[in-house]
Design a protein around this motif. Structure first.
Motif, PDB file in Angstrom:
ATOM      1  N   ALA B  22      53.779  29.449  35.189  1.00 28.89           N
ATOM      2  CA  ALA B  22      52.377  29.846  35.021  1.00 28.89           C
ATOM      3  C   ALA B  22      51.972  29.845  33.553  1.00 28.89           C
ATOM      4  O   ALA B  22      50.849  29.483  33.211  1.00 28.89           O
ATOM      5  CB  ALA B  22      52.146  31.222  35.628  1.00 28.89           C
ATOM      6  N   ILE B  23      52.887  30.232  32.677  1.00 32.62           N
ATOM      7  CA  ILE B  23      52.556  30.298  31.245  1.00 32.62           C
ATOM      8  C   ILE B  23      52.568  28.901  30.613  1.00 32.62           C
ATOM      9  O   ILE B  23      51.703  28.564  29.809  1.00 32.62           O
ATOM     10  CB  ILE B  23      53.533  31.247  30.507  1.00 32.62           C
ATOM     11  CG1 ILE B  23      53.303  32.679  30.996  1.00 32.62           C
ATOM     12  CG2 ILE B  23      53.361  31.154  28.995  1.00 32.62           C
ATOM     13  CD1 ILE B  23      54.350  33.668  30.561  1.00 32.62           C
ATOM     14  N   GLY B  61      49.057  30.611  42.837  1.00 36.54           N
ATOM     15  CA  GLY B  61      49.048  31.945  42.235  1.00 36.54           C
ATOM     16  C   GLY B  61      48.396  31.952  40.868  1.00 36.54           C
ATOM     17  O   GLY B  61      47.572  32.823  40.561  1.00 36.54           O
ATOM     18  N   ALA B  62      48.748  30.956  40.042  1.00 34.31           N
ATOM     19  CA  ALA B  62      48.278  30.976  38.655  1.00 34.31           C
ATOM     20  C   ALA B  62      46.873  30.404  38.518  1.00 34.31           C
ATOM     21  O   ALA B  62      46.018  31.008  37.861  1.00 34.31           O
ATOM     22  CB  ALA B  62      49.244  30.188  37.782  1.00 34.31           C
ATOM     23  N   ALA B  63      46.623  29.247  39.171  1.00 32.77           N
ATOM     24  CA  ALA B  63      45.323  28.595  38.979  1.00 32.77           C
ATOM     25  C   ALA B  63      44.191  29.486  39.476  1.00 32.77           C
ATOM     26  O   ALA B  63      43.109  29.505  38.881  1.00 32.77           O
ATOM     27  CB  ALA B  63      45.294  27.254  39.697  1.00 32.77           C
ATOM     28  N   ALA B  64      44.432  30.245  40.553  1.00 35.45           N
ATOM     29  CA  ALA B  64      43.385  31.132  41.070  1.00 35.45           C
ATOM     30  C   ALA B  64      42.966  32.125  39.979  1.00 35.45           C
ATOM     31  O   ALA B  64      41.771  32.308  39.718  1.00 35.45           O
ATOM     32  CB  ALA B  64      43.900  31.866  42.304  1.00 35.45           C
ATOM     33  N   ALA B  65      43.958  32.729  39.328  1.00 36.18           N
ATOM     34  CA  ALA B  65      43.648  33.711  38.272  1.00 36.18           C
ATOM     35  C   ALA B  65      43.016  33.033  37.060  1.00 36.18           C
ATOM     36  O   ALA B  65      42.054  33.553  36.479  1.00 36.18           O
ATOM     37  CB  ALA B  65      44.924  34.431  37.857  1.00 36.18           C
ATOM     38  N   THR B 204      44.922  24.707  32.804  1.00 32.11           N
ATOM     39  CA  THR B 204      44.328  23.604  33.562  1.00 32.11           C
ATOM     40  C   THR B 204      45.429  22.784  34.229  1.00 32.11           C
ATOM     41  O   THR B 204      45.265  22.313  35.359  1.00 32.11           O
ATOM     42  CB  THR B 204      43.446  22.729  32.638  1.00 32.11           C
ATOM     43  OG1 THR B 204      42.472  23.581  32.028  1.00 32.11           O
ATOM     44  CG2 THR B 204      42.727  21.640  33.407  1.00 32.11           C
ATOM     45  N   SER B 205      46.552  22.635  33.538  1.00 32.23           N
ATOM     46  CA  SER B 205      47.695  21.926  34.136  1.00 32.23           C
ATOM     47  C   SER B 205      48.147  22.632  35.417  1.00 32.23           C
ATOM     48  O   SER B 205      48.516  21.987  36.397  1.00 32.23           O
ATOM     49  CB  SER B 205      48.856  21.852  33.137  1.00 32.23           C
ATOM     50  OG  SER B 205      50.025  21.407  33.768  1.00 32.23           O
ATOM     51  N   ASN B 206      48.089  23.957  35.412  1.00 33.88           N
ATOM     52  CA  ASN B 206      48.482  24.719  36.603  1.00 33.88           C
ATOM     53  C   ASN B 206      47.624  24.357  37.808  1.00 33.88           C
ATOM     54  O   ASN B 206      48.117  24.296  38.929  1.00 33.88           O
ATOM     55  CB  ASN B 206      48.357  26.223  36.333  1.00 33.88           C
ATOM     56  CG  ASN B 206      49.695  26.822  35.999  1.00 33.88           C
ATOM     57  OD1 ASN B 206      50.609  26.765  36.805  1.00 33.88           O
ATOM     58  ND2 ASN B 206      49.834  27.358  34.807  1.00 33.88           N
ATOM     59  N   PHE B 207      46.333  24.143  37.588  1.00 33.00           N
ATOM     60  CA  PHE B 207      45.459  23.725  38.691  1.00 33.00           C
ATOM     61  C   PHE B 207      45.837  22.315  39.146  1.00 33.00           C
ATOM     62  O   PHE B 207      45.962  22.021  40.336  1.00 33.00           O
ATOM     63  CB  PHE B 207      43.992  23.782  38.235  1.00 33.00           C
ATOM     64  CG  PHE B 207      43.049  23.100  39.177  1.00 33.00           C
ATOM     65  CD1 PHE B 207      42.775  23.647  40.420  1.00 33.00           C
ATOM     66  CD2 PHE B 207      42.446  21.892  38.832  1.00 33.00           C
ATOM     67  CE1 PHE B 207      41.914  23.013  41.302  1.00 33.00           C
ATOM     68  CE2 PHE B 207      41.588  21.254  39.715  1.00 33.00           C
ATOM     69  CZ  PHE B 207      41.325  21.815  40.950  1.00 33.00           C
TER      70      PHE B 207
END
Lengths: 131, 282
Positions: B22-23, B61-65, B204-207
């Motif tokens: 996520a980071i 989990g991460a992109a939503a936040a 943005t990469s997480n999305f």
């Protein structure tokens, strides 16, 4: 609707889609373990060595999952696999929601981009053949 | 290792992989696959199947936040994912027809050079904006986010969009050719070519990784490589870790994220060069 509103809508789909799917996976795992615990531990061993045992069903098509869900008592791994499929579908649903939101905004460049992306994702899924 | 200990260790590992992913904007496969195979003795195909599930769980989990807090930019994400998915489709079609080793060597050298340039700009908190890119203006590739450590709103606009798009296409091509994830390449293209703030790049990469992995994951599913007994604890752990990671990221500086990203870049460059030279890592 601003870019922020689109981001909020997609965020909701990703969050709830992810949470719901993972909850189904967890319920399926619990159902599987509760049904036959020694069998469940044996199944875990196959994770470490694929040849160690062939008695754990891994569902690879939607038809298999449907059959597993109709069984009584419920086939826990079928429920877990349904959750897994939900998780795989979540990001694609996110793109579909973005397409709808950009459509409402009449943001033509991003309607085209989202539609193209969605089409390519669906083509990839069709090429994969499994789902 | 008893089954309960195995499950507990697997969960803890997945939380760590989810938080790191996520980071840094990676799927976590770079961590998960070696740990699962080397330490837990998991079959490689199942480890790869679990890894692809972890990418989607991290992304959810991460992109939503990140989307809620505008750290992740949906327009930039969709625009660049178009390049990555096109590249992946072309790459999958070309698999078996291109000299993969030469490609890996070339890419490894390019990554090594990028690691060197990243080292030189290690202390750059917010990149200086270059002259306005016509594509960035046309497609509104800009945004604003609140940076807690700096205690101010940060405005940014993508630069060198064509180069970034080409790099993303290359990342997708490689993904399709070699069947590897490409989170690190996505971050690099946004940070290095498009001069986006590091945190915007990883968020943005997480999305993007979730969207691109969804299609790939169906192949693993159809081949029976996603074992639900492994994928379930991994997905739960990774989702929890990703949510934890997003909270940590809000408190980090861009420079800290870049410092954490550099070793990953160096490892990938070394790994690609060695593979390209035909030297297999243990």
């Amino acid at each position: 609707m601003t870019s922020w509103a689109v981001e909020r809508a997609v965020a909701r789909v990703l969050f709830w889609g992810g949470l719901f799917s993972v909850s189904l996976m967890l319920m399926g795992l619990c159902a599987y373990a509760a049904r036959d615990q020694p069998h469940a531990w044996e199944g875990l061993r196959t994770v470490q060595n694929r040849q160690a045992g062939g008695d754990v069903d891994i569902f690879t098509t939607l038809a298999d999952v449907r059959r597993g869900l109709r069984q009584r008592p419920l086939e826990g791994l079928a429920l877990a696999t349904l959750g897994l499929l939900g998780l795989l579908a979540t990001p694609i649903a996110g793109v579909a929601v973005a397409l709808v939101c950009f459509g409402r905004q009449r943001d033509r460049p991003y309607v085209v981009i989202s539609a193209l992306l969605l089409a390519m994702l669906l083509v990839s899924l069709a090429l994969a053949g499994g789902v | 290792m008893t089954p309960l200990v195995f499950l507990a260790a697997l969960f803890a590992t997945s939380v760590m992989a989810g938080a790191t992913g996520a980071i840094l904007g990676l799927g976590g496969g770079i961590l998960l696959i070696p740990i699962l195979t080397l330490f837990y003795g998991v079959d490689l195909r199942y480890a790869m199947g679990a890894s692809i599930v972890s990418v989607i769980a991290t992304s959810s989990g991460a992109a939503a936040a990140y989307l809620r807090t505008s750290l992740s930019n949906i327009r930039i994400g969709l625009f660049l994912t178009l390049a990555t998915v096109s590249g992946a489709l072309v790459g999958a079609g070309l698999a078996g027809h291109v000299p993969v080793r030469a490609l890996q060597l070339l890419l490894g050298l390019a990554l090594g050079y990028s690691a060197f340039t990243t080292l030189r700009q290690l202390h750059v908190e917010i990149p200086q904006s270059l002259e306005a890119d016509t594509l960035a203006l046309r497609f509104s590739l800009d945004g604003t986010y609140y940076d807690a450590p700096l205690d101010r709103q940060v405005k940014y606009r993508a630069a060198r969009v064509r180069q970034g798009f080409a790099a993303m296409f290359g990342a997708g091509l490689l993904s399709g050719l070699l069947g590897i994830g490409s989170g690190a390449f996505k971050v690099l293209a946004m940070d290095y070519f498009m001069r986006l703030p590091m945190k915007v790049s990883t968020a943005t990469s997480n999305f993007m990784i979730g969207v691109t992995s969804a299609a790939t994951a169906s192949v693993y599913f159809a081949h029976g490589d996603i074992h639900p007994l492994l994928a379930t604890p991994v997905a739960i752990g990774v989702l929890a870790g990703a949510m934890l990671g997003t909270r940590l990221m809000a408190r980090l500086r861009n420079t800290t994220v870049r410092k954490a990203f550099l070793p990953v870049l160096a490892y990938l460059a070394a790994s690609m060069i060695l593979h390209g030279l035909g030297i297999e890592l243990p």
